[in-house]
Design a protein around this motif. Structure first.
Motif, PDB file in Angstrom:
ATOM      1  N   TRP A 195       0.836  -1.195   0.000  1.00 35.75           N
ATOM      2  CA  TRP A 195       0.000   0.000   0.000  1.00 35.75           C
ATOM      3  C   TRP A 195       0.876   1.253   0.000  1.00 35.75           C
ATOM      4  O   TRP A 195       2.059   1.196   0.336  1.00 35.75           O
ATOM      5  N   SER A 196       0.279   2.395  -0.341  1.00 33.09           N
ATOM      6  CA  SER A 196       1.027   3.659  -0.290  1.00 33.09           C
ATOM      7  C   SER A 196       1.080   4.140   1.155  1.00 33.09           C
ATOM      8  O   SER A 196       0.043   4.306   1.788  1.00 33.09           O
ATOM      9  N   VAL A 197       2.290   4.335   1.629  1.00 25.54           N
ATOM     10  CA  VAL A 197       2.496   4.826   2.998  1.00 25.54           C
ATOM     11  C   VAL A 197       2.454   6.349   2.907  1.00 25.54           C
ATOM     12  O   VAL A 197       3.357   6.975   2.345  1.00 25.54           O
ATOM     13  N   ARG A 198       1.383   6.947   3.438  1.00 29.72           N
ATOM     14  CA  ARG A 198       1.064   8.327   3.060  1.00 29.72           C
ATOM     15  C   ARG A 198       0.673   9.128   4.302  1.00 29.72           C
ATOM     16  O   ARG A 198      -0.504   9.231   4.652  1.00 29.72           O
ATOM     17  N   GLN A 199       1.653   9.673   4.999  1.00 33.73           N
ATOM     18  CA  GLN A 199       1.365  10.467   6.197  1.00 33.73           C
ATOM     19  C   GLN A 199       0.880  11.854   5.796  1.00 33.73           C
ATOM     20  O   GLN A 199       1.511  12.551   5.003  1.00 33.73           O
ATOM     21  N   TYR A 200      -0.257  12.237   6.349  1.00 31.51           N
ATOM     22  CA  TYR A 200      -0.883  13.542   6.072  1.00 31.51           C
ATOM     23  C   TYR A 200      -0.077  14.619   6.790  1.00 31.51           C
ATOM     24  O   TYR A 200       0.042  14.590   8.014  1.00 31.51           O
ATOM     25  N   SER A 201       0.512  15.564   6.048  1.00 27.96           N
ATOM     26  CA  SER A 201       1.366  16.552   6.704  1.00 27.96           C
ATOM     27  C   SER A 201       1.253  17.915   6.062  1.00 27.96           C
ATOM     28  O   SER A 201       0.966  18.037   4.872  1.00 27.96           O
TER      29      SER A 201
ATOM     30  N   ALA B  22     -20.347  16.950   7.395  1.00 22.06           N
ATOM     31  CA  ALA B  22     -19.401  16.496   8.419  1.00 22.06           C
ATOM     32  C   ALA B  22     -18.189  17.394   8.632  1.00 22.06           C
ATOM     33  O   ALA B  22     -17.700  17.499   9.743  1.00 22.06           O
ATOM     34  N   ARG B  23     -17.659  18.022   7.586  1.00 21.37           N
ATOM     35  CA  ARG B  23     -16.338  18.628   7.762  1.00 21.37           C
ATOM     36  C   ARG B  23     -16.373  20.148   7.808  1.00 21.37           C
ATOM     37  O   ARG B  23     -15.555  20.783   8.462  1.00 21.37           O
ATOM     38  N   GLY B  24     -17.268  20.736   7.049  1.00 20.31           N
ATOM     39  CA  GLY B  24     -17.551  22.159   7.242  1.00 20.31           C
ATOM     40  C   GLY B  24     -16.847  23.166   6.343  1.00 20.31           C
ATOM     41  O   GLY B  24     -17.162  24.347   6.379  1.00 20.31           O
TER      42      GLY B  24
ATOM     43  N   TYR C 246     -14.579   8.918   5.991  1.00 20.81           N
ATOM     44  CA  TYR C 246     -13.761   9.164   7.193  1.00 20.81           C
ATOM     45  C   TYR C 246     -14.351  10.275   8.060  1.00 20.81           C
ATOM     46  O   TYR C 246     -14.530  10.119   9.268  1.00 20.81           O
ATOM     47  N   HIS C 247     -14.655  11.407   7.414  1.00 20.88           N
ATOM     48  CA  HIS C 247     -15.118  12.562   8.200  1.00 20.88           C
ATOM     49  C   HIS C 247     -16.495  12.305   8.790  1.00 20.88           C
ATOM     50  O   HIS C 247     -16.834  12.804   9.863  1.00 20.88           O
ATOM     51  N   ILE C 248     -17.285  11.513   8.063  1.00 21.41           N
ATOM     52  CA  ILE C 248     -18.623  11.154   8.534  1.00 21.41           C
ATOM     53  C   ILE C 248     -18.486  10.283   9.789  1.00 21.41           C
ATOM     54  O   ILE C 248     -19.170  10.469  10.783  1.00 21.41           O
TER      55      ILE C 248
ATOM     56  N   PRO D  91     -13.785  -3.466 -15.349  1.00 23.00           N
ATOM     57  CA  PRO D  91     -13.456  -3.851 -13.971  1.00 23.00           C
ATOM     58  C   PRO D  91     -12.935  -2.677 -13.140  1.00 23.00           C
ATOM     59  O   PRO D  91     -13.248  -2.563 -11.956  1.00 23.00           O
ATOM     60  N   LYS D  92     -12.187  -1.765 -13.760  1.00 21.67           N
ATOM     61  CA  LYS D  92     -11.655  -0.616 -12.993  1.00 21.67           C
ATOM     62  C   LYS D  92     -12.788   0.211 -12.392  1.00 21.67           C
ATOM     63  O   LYS D  92     -12.608   0.868 -11.367  1.00 21.67           O
ATOM     64  N   SER D  93     -13.938   0.221 -13.067  1.00 19.53           N
ATOM     65  CA  SER D  93     -15.079   0.980 -12.536  1.00 19.53           C
ATOM     66  C   SER D  93     -15.733   0.239 -11.377  1.00 19.53           C
ATOM     67  O   SER D  93     -16.390   0.835 -10.540  1.00 19.53           O
TER      68      SER D  93
HETATM   69  C1  MCA Z   1      -8.450  14.013   8.095  1.00 17.07           C
HETATM   70  C2  MCA Z   1      -7.910  14.965   7.115  1.00 17.07           C
HETATM   71  C3  MCA Z   1      -8.666  16.300   7.149  1.00 17.07           C
HETATM   72  O1  MCA Z   1      -9.889  16.334   7.335  1.00 17.07           O
HETATM   73  O2  MCA Z   1      -8.041  17.334   6.957  1.00 17.07           O
HETATM   74  C4  MCA Z   1      -7.970  14.391   5.727  1.00 17.07           C
HETATM   75  O3  MCA Z   1      -8.939  14.536   4.998  1.00 17.07           O
HETATM   76  S1  MCA Z   1      -6.626  13.497   5.269  1.00 17.07           S
HETATM   77  C5  MCA Z   1      -7.019  12.828   3.731  1.00 17.07           C
HETATM   78  C6  MCA Z   1      -5.810  12.283   3.084  1.00 17.07           C
HETATM   79  N1  MCA Z   1      -6.186  11.612   1.879  1.00 17.07           N
HETATM   80  C7  MCA Z   1      -5.380  10.909   1.102  1.00 17.07           C
HETATM   81  O4  MCA Z   1      -4.206  10.912   1.358  1.00 17.07           O
HETATM   82  C8  MCA Z   1      -5.974  10.188  -0.062  1.00 17.07           C
HETATM   83  C9  MCA Z   1      -5.047   9.195  -0.639  1.00 17.07           C
HETATM   84  N2  MCA Z   1      -5.666   8.504  -1.731  1.00 17.07           N
HETATM   85  C10 MCA Z   1      -5.003   7.828  -2.639  1.00 17.07           C
HETATM   86  O5  MCA Z   1      -3.815   7.752  -2.557  1.00 17.07           O
HETATM   87  C11 MCA Z   1      -5.715   7.213  -3.788  1.00 17.07           C
HETATM   88  O6  MCA Z   1      -6.947   7.845  -3.943  1.00 17.07           O
HETATM   89  C12 MCA Z   1      -5.831   5.697  -3.658  1.00 17.07           C
HETATM   90  C13 MCA Z   1      -6.556   5.318  -2.394  1.00 17.07           C
HETATM   91  C14 MCA Z   1      -6.621   5.169  -4.863  1.00 17.07           C
HETATM   92  C15 MCA Z   1      -4.446   5.095  -3.653  1.00 17.07           C
HETATM   93  O7  MCA Z   1      -3.759   5.498  -4.809  1.00 17.07           O
HETATM   94  P1  MCA Z   1      -2.215   5.131  -4.974  1.00 17.07           P
HETATM   95  O8  MCA Z   1      -1.730   5.706  -6.242  1.00 17.07           O
HETATM   96  O9  MCA Z   1      -1.498   5.487  -3.741  1.00 17.07           O
HETATM   97  O10 MCA Z   1      -2.201   3.572  -5.012  1.00 17.07           O
HETATM   98  P2  MCA Z   1      -2.854   2.561  -6.044  1.00 17.07           P
HETATM   99  O11 MCA Z   1      -3.390   1.460  -5.240  1.00 17.07           O
HETATM  100  O12 MCA Z   1      -3.785   3.246  -6.960  1.00 17.07           O
HETATM  101  O13 MCA Z   1      -1.563   1.996  -6.779  1.00 17.07           O
HETATM  102  C16 MCA Z   1      -0.866   2.684  -7.779  1.00 17.07           C
HETATM  103  C17 MCA Z   1      -0.835   1.805  -9.044  1.00 17.07           C
HETATM  104  O14 MCA Z   1      -0.367   0.498  -8.716  1.00 17.07           O
HETATM  105  C18 MCA Z   1      -1.341  -0.464  -9.052  1.00 17.07           C
HETATM  106  N3  MCA Z   1      -1.369  -1.486  -7.992  1.00 17.07           N
HETATM  107  C19 MCA Z   1      -1.559  -1.248  -6.678  1.00 17.07           C
HETATM  108  N4  MCA Z   1      -1.516  -2.395  -6.002  1.00 17.07           N
HETATM  109  C20 MCA Z   1      -1.331  -3.376  -6.894  1.00 17.07           C
HETATM  110  C21 MCA Z   1      -1.209  -4.788  -6.797  1.00 17.07           C
HETATM  111  N5  MCA Z   1      -1.272  -5.401  -5.626  1.00 17.07           N
HETATM  112  N6  MCA Z   1      -1.030  -5.488  -7.912  1.00 17.07           N
HETATM  113  C22 MCA Z   1      -0.961  -4.863  -9.112  1.00 17.07           C
HETATM  114  N7  MCA Z   1      -1.059  -3.530  -9.264  1.00 17.07           N
HETATM  115  C23 MCA Z   1      -1.236  -2.790  -8.167  1.00 17.07           C
HETATM  116  C24 MCA Z   1      -2.654   0.281  -9.113  1.00 17.07           C
HETATM  117  O15 MCA Z   1      -3.589  -0.359  -9.943  1.00 17.07           O
HETATM  118  C25 MCA Z   1      -2.207   1.614  -9.656  1.00 17.07           C
HETATM  119  O16 MCA Z   1      -2.049   1.531 -11.050  1.00 17.07           O
HETATM  120  P3  MCA Z   1      -2.908   2.442 -12.028  1.00 17.07           P
HETATM  121  O17 MCA Z   1      -2.589   3.835 -11.622  1.00 17.07           O
HETATM  122  O18 MCA Z   1      -2.444   2.066 -13.366  1.00 17.07           O
HETATM  123  O19 MCA Z   1      -4.344   2.101 -11.751  1.00 17.07           O
END
Ligand code: MCA
Length: 549
Positions: free
Chosen positions: A74-80, A196-198, A233-235, A311-313
C-alpha cells in the motif's frame, strides 16, 4: 504443495498452475513461510458455505488485486503540512527520506475556505492546521526539490480543489513534467463538507458543478490522477456508525456519478479512477469486515445499477486513516498501540493507501519524532509482521464473513432509504444525514459514559509532561502577508484582471468547464481568494439552513 487449511486441495486457486506443473508461474504464487517455517500459500479457500472467491475478481470482497501486497505494498502516506510552504517542504522531504513512499498535504483553514493569509478571517489561523498557500509561488516552494514525476501526491482540499490542483499542475509544468507523468489524488469531495467537515463555500449545486468539472478535466488529461477521494472518514469522525460511514460515502458518490451522467459523461470514463477514504476505528474485526463489505457493495452498485463494463469501474480503491477521535491526550504513548491495531485492520481489510496518526495528535500537530514512530508503525506491519504474505487472511473466518454480510445488508438498506426519501442532496438539505449522524454520535457518547465503550486511561491520569509538542511559528502570518503583498506588486496585474474576467464570464455559462480558466488565472499568479471571490460573486455563499446561499 497444498495449504494446511485446504486439506490438500486447492480448487479454484491460481496456484493450480503450479500444481499442474506449469513452469514460468508468477513469483507471487511461490510458497512463503511464517517465522516458524509454516508454509503460506498466496490465498486460502475452505468451507463450502463460505463463497470460494479469489481476490482480483468481481465482486472483490477479498481485494481488488489478485496478489495484493505480494505485488505492491500500500502507499504509505502520512498527512502533513503546517506553517509556510518551506516549513512543510522540509517535513515532506524528511518523510521521503524516512522511506515514506507517497505524499499527502494538509492545507491551512484560510486556504481551505478560499481566503488569503491577509484576510481578516485568516487572523490567527495562517499555517495552523496545514500549510498556507496563497499563490502559485507558495506551491512551487512546497514541492521544491521533490520529484513530482516520481512521487504520488494527495491534497486534502475541497471547495477550492480546482485552484490548488491547477497550482500543482502549473508547478510541474514549469519543471517540464507532463500531465501524463503526474500521479496523485485531490480530495474534491464537497458533499461531505456540508454534513461532516464544514469547509464549504458555495451552495451545493455550484459546488457539485466545480467538483464534476474537475473530475472530467482530470480524467481527460491526467490518466494517473485520482480526481476525487470520496470520504466516509469525516462522517465516521463526526460520530457515525461503520454502516453509515460507508452508506453516506456511497450516497455522495452516486450524486457525483448521476451529475456527470446528466452532463453526458460515459460511466466507465468517469468511474474508473474514483477513489474513497475511510476510517480505521477501534473495533478490529468490524473494521476489517467493513472494508470487505464496502468493496462488494461498490462493485455491485457499479455493475448492476450503473451498468459499468470495465473492472476498474467496479473496483473500490480507498485510502485509510486511523481514527483521530480515538486518540487520547492522557498517556499519549498509548496512542501508538491504538494506531497499530487500527492500521492492522486497514491492512487486513485491503487498503490501497494508509495514514497512521501520531501519538501527539490529540494535543497538537505531530512533531518529527512522533510522525516517525507513526511511519515506522506502518513499516513494521509491512516488513516485520508477516501479515502481507497472504491475501485477505481473515477471509473465511466465520465471524468476519458474518460481519461482512451484516455490514453489507445494513449499508444497502440505508442506501435504499435515502433513495426512497428523494436522494442524497435532499437528505443533506433537509438535515436528515446530519441528524442520523448526531443520533449515532449521541448513542456512542452514552455508551462511553456508561463505560460500555472504553478508552483505557482516558481520565484520571496526568498528561505526560516530558513530551515536547509542535509549536507554530508566531512570525509566520506576518511573513506570509509580506510575501503575498510582494507578489501582488510584481505580477502582471492587467493579465490578472483579464484572467479573472474570463473566469467570471465562463462561470455564468453552465455548460463551460471552468478548469482551463482557473489554470490561466493560477499561472498569472491570481491568489486563492481572488479566484474564489469570482465564484462567490457568481454562485453566492452557502449558509446552513439556506440551500440557495
Ligand atoms: C483528516 C484529514 C482532514 O480532514 O483534513 C484528511 O482529509 S486526510 C485525507 C488524506 N487523503 C489521502 O491521502 C488520499 C489518498 N488517496 C489515494 O492515494 C488514492 O486515492 C488511492 C486510495 C486510490 C491510492 O492510490 P495510490 O496511487 O497510492 O495507489 P494505487 O493502489 O492506486 O496503486 C498505484 C498503481 O499500482 C497499481 N497497484 C496497486 N496495487 C497493486 C497490486 N497489488 N497489484 C498490481 N497492481 C497494483 C494500481 O492499480 C495503480 O495503477 P494504475 O494507476 O495504473 O491504476
Amino acid at each position: 504443495m497444498s495449504g494446511p487449511h485446504n486439506g490438500g486441495k486447492s480448487e479454484g486457486n491460481i496456484s493450480d498452475n503450479k500444481h499442474n506443473g506449469i513452469k514460468n508461474h508468477p513469483k507471487e504464487i511461490d510458497i512463503l513461510y511464517t517465522n516458524s517455517g509454516i508454509p503460506i500459500e498466496f490465498i486460502y479457500n475452505k468451507k463450502s458455505h463460505i463463497p470460494n472467491t479469489l481476490s482480483g475478481v468481481y465482486p472483490y470482497t477479498r481485494g481488488i488485486h489478485p496478489y495484493m501486497y505480494r505485488s505492491k505494498l500500500w502507499s504509505v502516506r502520512q498527512y502533513s503540512g503546517f506553517g509556510s510552504a518551506s516549513d512543510s517542504n522540509a517535513r515532506l522531504r524528511y518523510l521521503l527520506n524516512q522511506r515514506q513512499n507517497a505524499l499527502s498535504v494538509a492545507f491551512d483553514l484560510p486556504t481551505q475556505i478560499g481566503y488569503d493569509s491577509d484576510h481578516p478571517f485568516a487572523e490567527g489561523e495562517v499555517g495552523n492546521v496545514g500549510v498556507a498557500i496563497d499563490t502559485l509561488q507558495d506551491m512551487e516552494m512546497l514541492f521544491n526539490n521533490i520529484p513530482l514525476e516520481k512521487v504520488s501526491t494527495s491534497m486534502t482540499i475541497n471547495a477550492p480543489a480546482a485552484i490548488l490542483f491547477c497550482m500543482y499542475v502549473a508547478t510541474a509544468e514549469k519543471r517540464g513534467i507532463s500531465p501524463t507523468q503526474l500521479s496523485g489524488t485531490i480530495q474534491n469531495d464537497i458533499l461531505k463538507e456540508y454534513v461532516a467537515r464544514g469547509t464549504y463555500i458555495y451552495p451545493p449545486k455550484a459546488s457539485i458543478r466545480l467538483a464534476t468539472n474537475l473530475i472530467t478535466y482530470i480524467n481527460i488529461h491526467f490518466p494517473k490522477f485520482h480526481p476525487i477521494s470520496i470520504s466516509g472518514y469525516h462522517i465516521r469522525e463526526a460520530g457515525s456508525t461503520a454502516i453509515q460511514e460507508v452508506a453516506f460515502a456511497f450516497a455522495n458518490a452516486k450524486v457525483y456519478l448521476d451529475e456527470a451522467l446528466k452532463q453526458g459523461e460515459i460511466v466507465d470514463h468517469f468511474a474508473q479512477r474514483l477513489s474513497f477514504f475511510f476510517s480505521a476505528d477501534n473495533d478490529f474485526f468490524e473494521e476489517v469486515a467493513k472494508f470487505r463489505a464496502a468493496r462488494r457493495i461498490w462493485a455491485k452498485i457499479m455493475k448492476e445499477h450503473y451498468h459499468a463494463k470495465m473492472p476498474k469501474s467496479w473496483q473500490l480503491r480507498f485510502h485509510t486513516q486511523t481514527a483521530g477521535s480515538r486518540l487520547t491526550s492522557h498517556e499519549p504513548d498509548n496512542n501508538i498501540v491504538r494506531v497499530t491495531i487500527q492500521a492492522l485492520a486497514a491492512v487486513l481489510g485491503g487498503t490501497q493507501s494508509l495514514h497512521t496518526n501520531s501519538k501527539d495528535e490529540a494535543l497538537a500537530l505531530p512533531t518529527e519524532d512522533s510522525v516517525r514512530i507513526a511511519l515506522r508503525t506502518q513499516q513494521i506491519i509491512a516488513e516485520e509482521s508477516g501479515v502481507i504474505k497472504t491475501v485477505d487472511p481473515l477471509g473465511g473466518s466465520y465471524f468476519v464473513e458474518y460481519l461482512t454480510d451484516e455490514i453489507e445488508a445494513g449499508v444497502v438498506k440505508l442506501l435504499d432509504e435515502i433513495e426512497q426519501t428523494g436522494g442524497m442532496i435532499k437528505a443533506i438539505e433537509t438535515g436528515f444525514i446530519q441528524r442520523e449522524i448526531n443520533v449515532a454520535s449521541y448513542q456512542s457518547f452514552r455508551q462511553t459514559e456508561e463505560k460500555k465503550q472504553k478508552a483505557v486511561a482516558s481520565e484520571g491520569f496526568s498528561l505526560d509532561n516530558q513530551m515536547t509538542l509542535h509549536e507554530n511559528n508566531p512570525l509566520l502570518e506576518k511573513t506570509q502577508i509580506h510575501s503575498l503583498n510582494e507578489i501582488k506588486l510584481n505580477r502582471d496585474n492587467l493579465l490578472v484582471s483579464l484572467c479573472l474576467d474570463n473566469l467570471r464570464k465562463a462561470s455564468y455559462d453552465e455548460q463551460a468547464n471552468l478548469i482551463p480558466f482557473i489554470m490561466e488565472a493560477v499561472k498569472a499568479y491570481c491568489t486563492v481568494e481572488e479566484i474564489s471571490n469570482v465564484f462567490r460573486t457568481v454562485f453566492g455563499e452557502f449558509k446552513e439552513g439556506n440551500p440557495n446561499g
